[in-house]
Design a protein around this motif. Structure first.
Motif, PDB file in Angstrom:
ATOM      1  N   TRP A 297     103.023  -3.223  82.411  1.00 51.57           N
ATOM      2  CA  TRP A 297     102.794  -1.976  83.142  1.00 51.57           C
ATOM      3  C   TRP A 297     101.323  -1.565  83.077  1.00 51.57           C
ATOM      4  CZ3 TRP A 297     105.430   3.274  81.438  1.00 51.57           C
ATOM      5  CH2 TRP A 297     105.038   4.287  82.353  1.00 51.57           C
ATOM      6  N   GLN A 298     100.755  -1.581  81.877  1.00 53.06           N
ATOM      7  CA  GLN A 298      99.354  -1.215  81.723  1.00 53.06           C
ATOM      8  C   GLN A 298      98.443  -2.224  82.424  1.00 53.06           C
ATOM      9  OE1 GLN A 298      98.162   1.671  80.273  1.00 53.06           O
ATOM     10  NE2 GLN A 298      96.236   0.977  81.189  1.00 53.06           N
ATOM     11  N   GLY A 299      98.816  -3.503  82.359  1.00 55.90           N
ATOM     12  CA  GLY A 299      98.027  -4.520  83.045  1.00 55.90           C
ATOM     13  C   GLY A 299      98.052  -4.313  84.549  1.00 55.90           C
ATOM     14  N   PHE A 300      99.197  -3.949  85.088  1.00 54.55           N
ATOM     15  CA  PHE A 300      99.300  -3.656  86.530  1.00 54.55           C
ATOM     16  C   PHE A 300      98.385  -2.497  86.898  1.00 54.55           C
ATOM     17  CE2 PHE A 300     101.088  -1.151  89.973  1.00 54.55           C
ATOM     18  CZ  PHE A 300     101.339  -2.090  90.958  1.00 54.55           C
ATOM     19  N   TYR A 301      98.416  -1.443  86.082  1.00 57.71           N
ATOM     20  CA  TYR A 301      97.571  -0.272  86.361  1.00 57.71           C
ATOM     21  C   TYR A 301      96.083  -0.653  86.303  1.00 57.71           C
ATOM     22  CZ  TYR A 301      95.670   4.443  86.047  1.00 57.71           C
ATOM     23  OH  TYR A 301      94.963   5.595  86.285  1.00 57.71           O
ATOM     24  N   TRP A 302      95.725  -1.381  85.275  1.00 59.95           N
ATOM     25  CA  TRP A 302      94.315  -1.762  85.123  1.00 59.95           C
ATOM     26  C   TRP A 302      93.856  -2.636  86.285  1.00 59.95           C
ATOM     27  CZ3 TRP A 302      92.296  -6.748  84.426  1.00 59.95           C
ATOM     28  CH2 TRP A 302      90.916  -6.799  84.161  1.00 59.95           C
ATOM     29  N   PHE A 303      94.707  -3.593  86.711  1.00 65.31           N
ATOM     30  CA  PHE A 303      94.305  -4.550  87.735  1.00 65.31           C
ATOM     31  C   PHE A 303      94.227  -3.908  89.123  1.00 65.31           C
ATOM     32  CE2 PHE A 303      95.155  -8.067  90.729  1.00 65.31           C
ATOM     33  CZ  PHE A 303      94.130  -8.929  90.363  1.00 65.31           C
ATOM     34  N   PHE A 304      95.269  -3.154  89.505  1.00 61.87           N
ATOM     35  CA  PHE A 304      95.333  -2.631  90.868  1.00 61.87           C
ATOM     36  C   PHE A 304      94.643  -1.277  91.036  1.00 61.87           C
ATOM     37  CE2 PHE A 304      98.851  -5.661  90.902  1.00 61.87           C
ATOM     38  CZ  PHE A 304      98.645  -6.292  92.115  1.00 61.87           C
TER      39      PHE A 304
ATOM     40  N   PRO B 230      94.618   6.623  91.429  1.00 60.09           N
ATOM     41  CA  PRO B 230      95.083   6.968  90.081  1.00 60.09           C
ATOM     42  C   PRO B 230      96.156   8.048  90.079  1.00 60.09           C
ATOM     43  CG  PRO B 230      92.679   6.825  90.148  1.00 60.09           C
ATOM     44  CD  PRO B 230      93.152   6.735  91.563  1.00 60.09           C
ATOM     45  N   TYR B 231      96.093   8.987  91.051  1.00 58.92           N
ATOM     46  CA  TYR B 231      97.079  10.070  91.071  1.00 58.92           C
ATOM     47  C   TYR B 231      98.436   9.618  91.614  1.00 58.92           C
ATOM     48  CZ  TYR B 231      95.703  10.291  96.019  1.00 58.92           C
ATOM     49  OH  TYR B 231      95.437   9.976  97.337  1.00 58.92           O
ATOM     50  N   ALA B 232      98.500   8.400  92.143  1.00 59.69           N
ATOM     51  CA  ALA B 232      99.750   7.901  92.736  1.00 59.69           C
ATOM     52  C   ALA B 232     100.469   6.893  91.844  1.00 59.69           C
ATOM     53  CB  ALA B 232      99.474   7.263  94.095  1.00 59.69           C
ATOM     54  N   VAL B 233      99.794   6.389  90.827  1.00 59.26           N
ATOM     55  CA  VAL B 233     100.388   5.368  89.951  1.00 59.26           C
ATOM     56  C   VAL B 233     100.304   5.829  88.504  1.00 59.26           C
ATOM     57  CG1 VAL B 233     100.299   2.961  89.194  1.00 59.26           C
ATOM     58  CG2 VAL B 233      99.680   3.558  91.558  1.00 59.26           C
ATOM     59  N   PRO B 234     101.436   5.972  87.817  1.00 61.41           N
ATOM     60  CA  PRO B 234     101.400   6.367  86.403  1.00 61.41           C
ATOM     61  C   PRO B 234     100.976   5.201  85.521  1.00 61.41           C
ATOM     62  CG  PRO B 234     103.654   5.935  87.066  1.00 61.41           C
ATOM     63  CD  PRO B 234     102.813   5.798  88.320  1.00 61.41           C
ATOM     64  N   SER B 235     100.430   5.527  84.376  1.00 56.20           N
ATOM     65  CA  SER B 235     100.047   4.501  83.407  1.00 56.20           C
ATOM     66  C   SER B 235     100.663   4.836  82.056  1.00 56.20           C
ATOM     67  CB  SER B 235      98.524   4.436  83.277  1.00 56.20           C
ATOM     68  OG  SER B 235      98.023   5.608  82.658  1.00 56.20           O
ATOM     69  N   PRO B 236     100.931   3.839  81.220  1.00 57.32           N
ATOM     70  CA  PRO B 236     101.491   4.115  79.891  1.00 57.32           C
ATOM     71  C   PRO B 236     100.621   5.064  79.076  1.00 57.32           C
ATOM     72  CG  PRO B 236     101.656   1.786  80.395  1.00 57.32           C
ATOM     73  CD  PRO B 236     100.823   2.398  81.484  1.00 57.32           C
ATOM     74  N   ILE B 237      99.308   4.902  79.164  1.00 55.40           N
ATOM     75  CA  ILE B 237      98.407   5.773  78.404  1.00 55.40           C
ATOM     76  C   ILE B 237      98.493   7.207  78.922  1.00 55.40           C
ATOM     77  CG2 ILE B 237      95.996   6.256  77.863  1.00 55.40           C
ATOM     78  CD1 ILE B 237      95.480   3.252  77.914  1.00 55.40           C
ATOM     79  N   GLY B 238      98.506   7.362  80.247  1.00 57.11           N
ATOM     80  CA  GLY B 238      98.613   8.699  80.827  1.00 57.11           C
ATOM     81  C   GLY B 238      99.935   9.365  80.489  1.00 57.11           C
ATOM     82  N   VAL B 239     101.022   8.585  80.540  1.00 53.75           N
ATOM     83  CA  VAL B 239     102.338   9.121  80.185  1.00 53.75           C
ATOM     84  C   VAL B 239     102.358   9.530  78.711  1.00 53.75           C
ATOM     85  CG1 VAL B 239     104.778   8.533  79.918  1.00 53.75           C
ATOM     86  CG2 VAL B 239     103.552   7.853  81.989  1.00 53.75           C
ATOM     87  N   GLY B 240     101.749   8.705  77.866  1.00 46.28           N
ATOM     88  CA  GLY B 240     101.676   9.038  76.445  1.00 46.28           C
ATOM     89  C   GLY B 240     100.904  10.329  76.195  1.00 46.28           C
TER      90      GLY B 240
END
Length: 252
Positions: free
Chosen positions: A14-21, A30-40
């Protein structure tokens, strides 16, 4: 241990997907895709001010209260359908049809009748799960081997004894499975009710995240809803099912 490793792999992907795309290719906003760090981070924020705990507690209380009422209604209705052939023939198809309605369909009625109150949410929960429980009760009793009831009647059991000592124990495993399904319907219906009202709960917290364009808060609430549903199933219904099956020599 295997489950923890699997979850860690999912988080890494999940984090890799966020970082890559999002960060590298900038194909997604960024406001359309959640990230594990942001959710945390949102988890820490909402826990520190007590919002998440309060919302989860309120939702659980409403869900349990609505489910308890739905169980009473569903069991009575299921017994009536089983006992009277007229209801079996005419009422059960209607109940099956109503059960196909999404829970959100009951929200307009609940708001018009009860306003933006807890009673409106409970109404949606009850309507979303009671009919499922009624069908499960009827099916559980009908699936009992006829030899059980015939043997009890041959030995002189009256109707009360038949239900108490034969029908209820024999149908209990399937009945618990029906109640577990009823709880899943109740939990989903609860979210539909909370989303449409102003009462503090997980549904309303999710809508607040949407209104604030905070996709991480939306994702966090969705994860909490899933986790609570899994915990209720694993800690209550699955435990009861295993004990019942073990007592009948069907479980490990």
């Amino acid at each position: 241990m295997g489950m923890i490793l699997f979850l860690l792999i999912l988080l890494a992907l999940w984090q890799g997907f966020y970082w890559f795309f999002v960060d590298l290719l900038e194909l997604c906003k960024p406001y359309a895709v959640p990230s594990p760090i942001g959710v945390g981070e949102r988890f820490v924020d909402l826990c520190s001010d007590g919002t998440l705990l309060e919302a989860t507690g309120n939702s659980l209380l409403r869900g349990i209260a609505g489910f308890a009422i739905a169980v009473v209604i569903g069991v009575v209705l299921g017994l009536l359908i089983y006992q009277f052939k007229y209801l079996q023939k005419n009422l059960k198809p209607v109940i099956l049809g109503i059960q196909t309605l999404p829970s959100v369909c009951w929200v307009p009625f609940s708001i018009l009748w009860f306003g933006l109150t807890t009673q409106a949410i409970l109404f949606v929960v009850i309507m979303g799960s009671a009919f499922s429980i009624a069908i499960a009760v009827d099916n559980a009793i009908k699936n009992i081997l006829p030899i059980y009831t015939k043997a009890a009647l041959t030995m002189g059991a009256n109707k009360s004894q038949l239900y108490r000592y034969v029908i209820f124990p024999a149908s209990l495993p399937e009945l618990v499975s029906g109640l577990k399904q009823g709880w899943s319907f109740a939990w989903r219906a609860l979210m539909a009710g909370e989303v449409m009202t102003t009462s503090i709960g997980l549904g309303q917290t999710l809508i607040m995240g949407r209104d604030l364009a905070d996709i991480n808060q939306v994702m966090l609430v969705m994860l909490v809803i899933v986790v609570v549903g899994i915990l209720i199933d694993k800690c209550i219904f699955s435990v009861i099912e295993k004990r019942l099956l073990r007592k009948r020599g069907l479980g490990a």
